[in-house]
Design a protein around this motif. Structure first.
Motif, PDB file in Angstrom:
ATOM      1  N   UNK A   1       0.844  -1.205   0.000  1.00  0.00           N
ATOM      2  CA  UNK A   1       0.000   0.000   0.000  1.00  0.00           C
ATOM      3  C   UNK A   1       0.874   1.247   0.000  1.00  0.00           C
ATOM      4  N   UNK A   2       1.917   1.259   0.835  1.00  0.00           N
ATOM      5  CA  UNK A   2       2.805   2.423   0.889  1.00  0.00           C
ATOM      6  C   UNK A   2       3.519   2.631  -0.445  1.00  0.00           C
TER       7      UNK A   2
ATOM      8  N   UNK B   1       2.245   1.915  -3.356  1.00  0.00           N
ATOM      9  CA  UNK B   1       1.230   2.500  -4.252  1.00  0.00           C
ATOM     10  C   UNK B   1       1.033   3.987  -3.964  1.00  0.00           C
ATOM     11  N   UNK B   2       1.143   4.364  -2.686  1.00  0.00           N
ATOM     12  CA  UNK B   2       1.021   5.782  -2.325  1.00  0.00           C
ATOM     13  C   UNK B   2       2.142   6.574  -2.985  1.00  0.00           C
ATOM     14  N   UNK B   3       3.371   6.084  -2.843  1.00  0.00           N
ATOM     15  CA  UNK B   3       4.533   6.802  -3.376  1.00  0.00           C
ATOM     16  C   UNK B   3       4.529   6.863  -4.897  1.00  0.00           C
ATOM     17  N   UNK B   4       3.953   5.840  -5.533  1.00  0.00           N
ATOM     18  CA  UNK B   4       3.888   5.807  -6.999  1.00  0.00           C
ATOM     19  C   UNK B   4       2.633   6.458  -7.565  1.00  0.00           C
ATOM     20  N   UNK B   5       1.820   7.047  -6.656  1.00  0.00           N
ATOM     21  CA  UNK B   5       0.568   7.711  -7.067  1.00  0.00           C
ATOM     22  C   UNK B   5      -0.373   6.740  -7.787  1.00  0.00           C
ATOM     23  N   UNK B   6      -0.411   5.515  -7.324  1.00  0.00           N
ATOM     24  CA  UNK B   6      -1.261   4.497  -7.954  1.00  0.00           C
ATOM     25  C   UNK B   6      -2.557   4.250  -7.176  1.00  0.00           C
ATOM     26  N   UNK B   7      -2.717   4.961  -6.062  1.00  0.00           N
ATOM     27  CA  UNK B   7      -3.937   4.796  -5.274  1.00  0.00           C
ATOM     28  C   UNK B   7      -5.119   5.494  -5.925  1.00  0.00           C
ATOM     29  N   UNK B   8      -6.300   4.909  -5.775  1.00  0.00           N
ATOM     30  CA  UNK B   8      -7.546   5.580  -6.139  1.00  0.00           C
ATOM     31  C   UNK B   8      -8.162   6.102  -4.847  1.00  0.00           C
TER      32      UNK B   8
ATOM     33  N   UNK C   1      -1.052   0.783  15.050  1.00  0.00           N
ATOM     34  CA  UNK C   1       0.209   1.357  14.575  1.00  0.00           C
ATOM     35  C   UNK C   1       0.323   1.280  13.058  1.00  0.00           C
ATOM     36  N   UNK C   2      -0.080   0.144  12.493  1.00  0.00           N
ATOM     37  CA  UNK C   2      -0.020   0.006  11.038  1.00  0.00           C
ATOM     38  C   UNK C   2      -1.012   0.943  10.355  1.00  0.00           C
ATOM     39  N   UNK C   3      -2.177   1.109  10.964  1.00  0.00           N
ATOM     40  CA  UNK C   3      -3.164   2.059  10.427  1.00  0.00           C
ATOM     41  C   UNK C   3      -2.587   3.468  10.413  1.00  0.00           C
TER      42      UNK C   3
ATOM     43  N   UNK D   1       1.275   8.169   5.685  1.00  0.00           N
ATOM     44  CA  UNK D   1       1.870   8.187   4.344  1.00  0.00           C
ATOM     45  C   UNK D   1       0.912   8.775   3.313  1.00  0.00           C
ATOM     46  N   UNK D   2      -0.372   8.493   3.455  1.00  0.00           N
ATOM     47  CA  UNK D   2      -1.368   9.045   2.516  1.00  0.00           C
ATOM     48  C   UNK D   2      -1.340  10.563   2.565  1.00  0.00           C
ATOM     49  N   UNK D   3      -1.400  11.127   3.778  1.00  0.00           N
ATOM     50  CA  UNK D   3      -1.461  12.589   3.894  1.00  0.00           C
ATOM     51  C   UNK D   3      -0.097  13.237   3.685  1.00  0.00           C
TER      52      UNK D   3
END
Length: 430
Positions: A4-5, A7-14, A183-185, A191-193
């Motif tokens: 997931x992290x 995908x965040x860094x690669x801007x692949x999240x929807x 903690x994982x949440x 990372x999202x924000x």
């Protein structure tokens, strides 16, 4: 979590944003500017239609920003598309009931609609302001019946810090408070924000983050209530509170300026503190400061009405015939936002007191329709002829677009609630 992290860094999240209002729309635009794909959800089909046609329904959000958003986004009332989202951010209203109790039916309805479509590896974040415990009790408890939170699903809370009319296009510069169910949440929410905000502040728990948002708004409510009370005391002494504030504000330490007004408006000040007041009552603690500040901030509107009544008696014109012009319908200067507007509350009071000629002028609000009192009016142009025909001109909201020199010159009598005019023969402070 690592996937997931990545995908965040690669801007692949929807990113799914539920509620495209004063919080959700600027947030969606910020994500779009950072190259994320957005799916915007709202039950208001007029908003969906406007966005699909690249039109803004909030005056201070530009058409160019809506175009940027549209390039990477889709807008819908179909909550089945929640299954296409990696992140779901909830920014729905959290109002009060008629009895001044927390009203979470928008949050509950939202959860009910999206629950069938939530899947593993999604992140659900609440941004709607509420009492401490809401995220854990309403969202966490519902979702943990279906998922292992922190492994299969991630939950967090992050408070919005939008200052309407001032920072919608700069919200990324305001430190972003984040928290997580585990903690994982917290790691994922952070990372999202962090991908769109300059600074992220990690809270040690969901409840601390939720409380911090309420503390910020209670702080303002209490201080506004305090200065409104000082205004009423100064008036008894025939002193000008704005002159007093000007002198006090020269102190370089231990004093912060707050300005009085005709009441409070918007969502944050009239509503949010009551969420904390309610929660404290559940714990058998009576939050006196919160209660007193709310009462004072509503009492100040009666103070304004008394000024009108006193002036009416002085000029000897009955309420049925006296003509009143209210300057400013929005709750705050330079906005097109009438949520909890003091001007609307004042109009209701005046009509109930048998005043019949109450008009308004607002450069940001062309039409006003108050169904509960059958008040349907258009904004009055501030021509010389129009200003002269009103017995009382009442400054409620001090928009920068108003021509104050013209208003002063051609109004008969001004009741000034904002300190824009010097008190004199034709100006009364309220």
């Amino acid at each position: 979590m690592r996937e997931i992290i990545k995908k965040i860094k690669n801007r692949k999240l929807v990113i799914g944003v539920i509620g495209l209002g004063y919080v959700g729309l600027p947030l969606s635009i910020l994500f779009a500017k950072k190259k994320f794909k957005i799916i915007g959800f709202d039950i208001d089909k007029k908003k969906i239609k406007s966005l699909c046609n690249q039109r803004s329904y909030i005056e201070r959000i530009s058409k160019s920003d809506i175009k940027i958003l549209s390039k990477s986004s889709s807008f819908t009332s179909n909550f089945g598309l929640i299954s296409k989202c990696d992140v779901i951010i909830i920014t729905v209203p959290t109002p009060l009931t008629k009895n001044q109790l927390p009203d979470l039916h928008y949050v509950k309805s939202c959860l009910k609609q999206i629950f069938p479509f939530i899947k593993k590896n999604q992140t659900i974040i609440l941004e709607s302001t509420s009492y401490p415990g809401t995220t854990r009790e309403l969202i966490g408890n519902k979702l943990k019946s279906k998922f292992h939170i922190g492994k299969e699903l991630f939950v967090g809370f992050s408070s919005e810090r939008i200052d309407p009319g001032l920072n919608e296009d700069k919200i990324h510069l305001v430190p972003k408070v984040v928290s997580g169910y585990s903690d994982k949440c917290l790691k994922i929410v952070s990372e999202i924000y962090r991908s769109i905000f300059n600074s992220v502040v990690k809270s040690e728990s969901l409840e601390v983050a939720e409380f911090s948002k309420l503390l910020e708004n209670v702080y303002r409510s209490v201080n506004i209530g305090f200065i409104n009370e000082m205004k009423m005391i100064a008036d008894k002494m025939q002193l000008d509170i704005f002159e007093i504030i000007k002198v006090s504000s020269t102190k370089p330490f231990g004093f912060r300026t707050f300005h009085p007004g005709p009441g409070i408006g918007g969502h944050c000040i009239p509503i949010d503190p009551m969420y904390l007041y309610w929660k404290s009552k559940q714990l058998n603690y009576n939050a006196e400061f919160i209660k007193l500040s709310k009462e004072t901030n509503f009492k100040v509107l009666n103070f304004v009405v008394k000024k009108i009544n006193k002036l009416q008696k002085k000029i000897k014109i009955p309420s049925k015939k006296i003509k009143i012009l209210i300057l400013g319908m929005s709750y705050k200067k330079n906005l097109d936002d009438i949520r909890e507007s003091s001007s609307i509350k004042l109009i209701k009071k005046l009509l109930n007191l048998n005043f019949r000629y109450v008009d308004y002028s607002d450069p940001h609000i062309s039409k006003t329709n108050i169904n509960s009192i059958n008040y349907k009016k258009k904004s009055i142009n501030l021509t010389i002829k129009n200003l002269k025909k009103y017995h009382i001109t009442l400054l409620m909201t001090d928009h920068d677009k108003f021509n104050y020199k013209k208003i002063y010159q051609y109004s008969n009598t001004i009741i000034d609630c904002r300190g824009k005019f010097k008190v004199g023969d034709k100006v009364i402070r309220a």
